[in-house]
Design a protein around this motif. Structure first.
Motif, mmCIF file in Angstrom:
data_model
loop_
_atom_site.group_PDB
_atom_site.id
_atom_site.type_symbol
_atom_site.label_atom_id
_atom_site.label_comp_id
_atom_site.label_asym_id
_atom_site.label_seq_id
_atom_site.Cartn_x
_atom_site.Cartn_y
_atom_site.Cartn_z
ATOM 1 N N ASP A 300 0.779 -1.231 0.059
ATOM 2 C CA ASP A 300 0.153 -0.051 0.068
ATOM 3 C C ASP A 300 0.890 1.352 -0.026
ATOM 4 O O ASP A 300 0.425 2.227 -0.687
ATOM 5 N N LEU A 301 2.095 1.196 0.576
ATOM 6 C CA LEU A 301 2.884 2.263 0.653
ATOM 7 C C LEU A 301 3.289 2.934 -0.765
ATOM 8 O O LEU A 301 3.696 3.979 -0.995
ATOM 9 N N HIS A 302 3.420 1.807 -1.626
ATOM 10 C CA HIS A 302 3.740 2.200 -2.786
ATOM 11 C C HIS A 302 2.871 3.118 -3.524
ATOM 12 O O HIS A 302 3.294 3.649 -4.776
ATOM 13 N N ALA A 303 1.827 3.498 -3.069
ATOM 14 C CA ALA A 303 0.948 4.603 -3.923
ATOM 15 C C ALA A 303 1.467 5.828 -3.407
ATOM 16 O O ALA A 303 0.887 6.776 -4.317
ATOM 17 N N PHE A 304 2.300 6.061 -2.491
ATOM 18 C CA PHE A 304 2.651 7.453 -2.388
ATOM 19 C C PHE A 304 4.023 7.592 -3.388
ATOM 20 O O PHE A 304 4.853 6.816 -3.465
ATOM 21 N N PRO A 305 4.045 8.863 -3.755
ATOM 22 C CA PRO A 305 5.029 9.194 -5.007
ATOM 23 C C PRO A 305 6.356 9.062 -4.255
ATOM 24 O O PRO A 305 7.182 8.341 -5.261
ATOM 25 N N VAL A 306 6.767 9.164 -3.187
ATOM 26 C CA VAL A 306 8.174 9.020 -2.564
ATOM 27 C C VAL A 306 8.424 7.445 -2.748
ATOM 28 O O VAL A 306 9.465 7.117 -3.095
ATOM 29 N N VAL A 307 7.607 6.733 -2.334
ATOM 30 C CA VAL A 307 7.915 5.205 -2.048
ATOM 31 C C VAL A 307 7.782 4.642 -3.429
ATOM 32 O O VAL A 307 8.729 3.987 -3.892
ATOM 33 N N PHE A 308 6.907 5.150 -4.251
ATOM 34 C CA PHE A 308 7.091 4.744 -5.761
ATOM 35 C C PHE A 308 8.200 5.143 -6.579
ATOM 36 O O PHE A 308 8.731 4.206 -7.121
ATOM 37 N N GLY A 311 11.091 3.250 -3.888
ATOM 38 C CA GLY A 311 10.821 2.040 -3.103
ATOM 39 C C GLY A 311 11.910 0.968 -3.032
ATOM 40 O O GLY A 311 12.189 0.434 -1.963
#
Length: 360
Positions: A300-308, A311
């Motif tokens: 779910d965290l990969h939905a955030f631009p920074v994590v995307f 990641g």
């Protein structure tokens, strides 16, 4: 100085810096494949991490194997008369057997789909006692390489290197359906380990003296060979031969670059710390990656631009840190035997039977 020794190890800092970078690159690849790729949609930007990890391909394992050979060069060239070689072979296979069993138990406990390198059946486990198909192939390869090289001690090194280079080149012409088999990696990377054993002076030469000049020439040659390799047809002897030449040059590039990086203490210290723990990081990366796969919030965290965007770097940092912390907690306990041959067994191998035999 480039060649100054790592505190407490007696070997050059650049060796541990290079080993650290190589194992981090291996973890980065696995995090990208097994954690990042399933979590992000196939849109623009996603493919960049695939390109980045593939770009590291010629450097990470060829360099790691070459340096592994370099570190045991003198001992391996002593052949069977140095009984520590027998301990080294037994220790590597012990690690392989123990951790294959650990992975099998993990596979029994976790039945969630998509777990990488999961052992599905008892037959799968038994087959992998001799034919690896998990990340542990690296450990088995070290055992086999030492076993082979100390067994052919009387054969001239150029002949051994030539034979292993031929095996590496021929491994590239395996049928397409076998291309991802881990045992093929063992055939390919043997020549790099042997190069570290038989040509340690050549490897070290790229880290000494006028490093920048050597690095520029090696990098230029690498770029040329990379371009030639891209023009060859996959699965042919020509393609695998060019790849082999490119990867050997990549080792020179990696050594020169790490020699320069080792001059920056603030960067060299953390990388060398990882480099001195290469084996536990390599082994423990799989449990840490499984943890990332099993915790729903990670995807779910990969939905955030920074994590995307970063990641794989975040996942790699977690896996490396968790592996090193776990190993530190296990040291000094009975579980440390998971990472080394039990001392009584090692002592028995080191002590000839004629010495241990007592007179009635």
């Amino acid at each position: 100085m480039v060649g100054h020794a790592t505190e407490g190890t007696g070997r050059a800092v650049w060796i541990d810096v290079a080993r650290g970078l190589c194992v981090i690159a291996v973890v980065l690849l696995h995090v990208r494949i097994f954690v990042y790729d399933p979590a992000v949609p196939e849109i623009d930007g996603h493919d960049e991490w695939r390109r980045i990890t593939e770009a590291f391909g010629p450097f990470r394992l060829p360099t790691l194997f070459a340096l592994s050979g370099l570190l045991v060069a003198r001992r391996v060239r002593n052949g069977w008369r140095d009984r520590r070689n027998a301990v080294r072979v037994a220790s590597s296979y012990w690690l392989y057997l123990v951790w294959l069993t650990v992975f099998a138990l993990m596979s029994l406990a976790v039945t969630a789909p998509g777990m990488p390198f999961r052992l599905e059946t008892p037959a799968d486990y038994l087959r992998q006692l001799v034919l690896p198909d998990t990340i542990l192939w690296f450990i088995l390869a070290l055992a086999l390489y030492v076993l082979v090289l100390i067994s052919v001690q009387r054969v001239p090194p150029p002949v051994v290197l030539g034979a292993l280079a031929l095996v590496a080149a021929l491994s590239g012409v395996a049928p397409a359906e076998l291309a991802e088999e881990q045992w093929l990696h063992i055939l390919y990377y043997g020549v790099f380990f042997a190069a570290g054993v038989y040509l340690p002076g050549v490897v070290r030469w790229f880290a000494d003296g006028r490093v920048v000049v050597k690095l520029v020439f090696a990098l230029a040659l690498f770029v040329v060979l990379e371009r030639v390799w891209q023009l060859t047809d996959m699965g042919t002897a020509l393609e695998s031969s060019v790849r082999l030449g490119r990867d050997l040059v990549a080792v020179a590039v990696a050594v020169g670059l790490c020699a320069l990086l080792s001059r920056a203490a603030w960067l060299a210290r953390p990388l060398a710390l990882v480099g001195r723990r290469t084996l536990p990081v390599y082994i423990l990366q799989l449990p840490a990656i499984w943890l990332l796969c099993l915790v729903p919030v990670v995807a779910d965290l990969h939905a955030f631009p920074v994590v995307f965007a970063v990641g794989p770097l975040l996942g790699t940092a977690f896996v490396v840190a968790a592996s090193m912390l776990c190993y530190r907690l296990l040291r000094g306990t009975v579980l440390e035997n998971l990472f080394r041959l039990p001392r009584p067994v090692a002592d028995r191998i080191l002590t000839p039977s004629s010495v241990t035999r007592t007179t009635p």
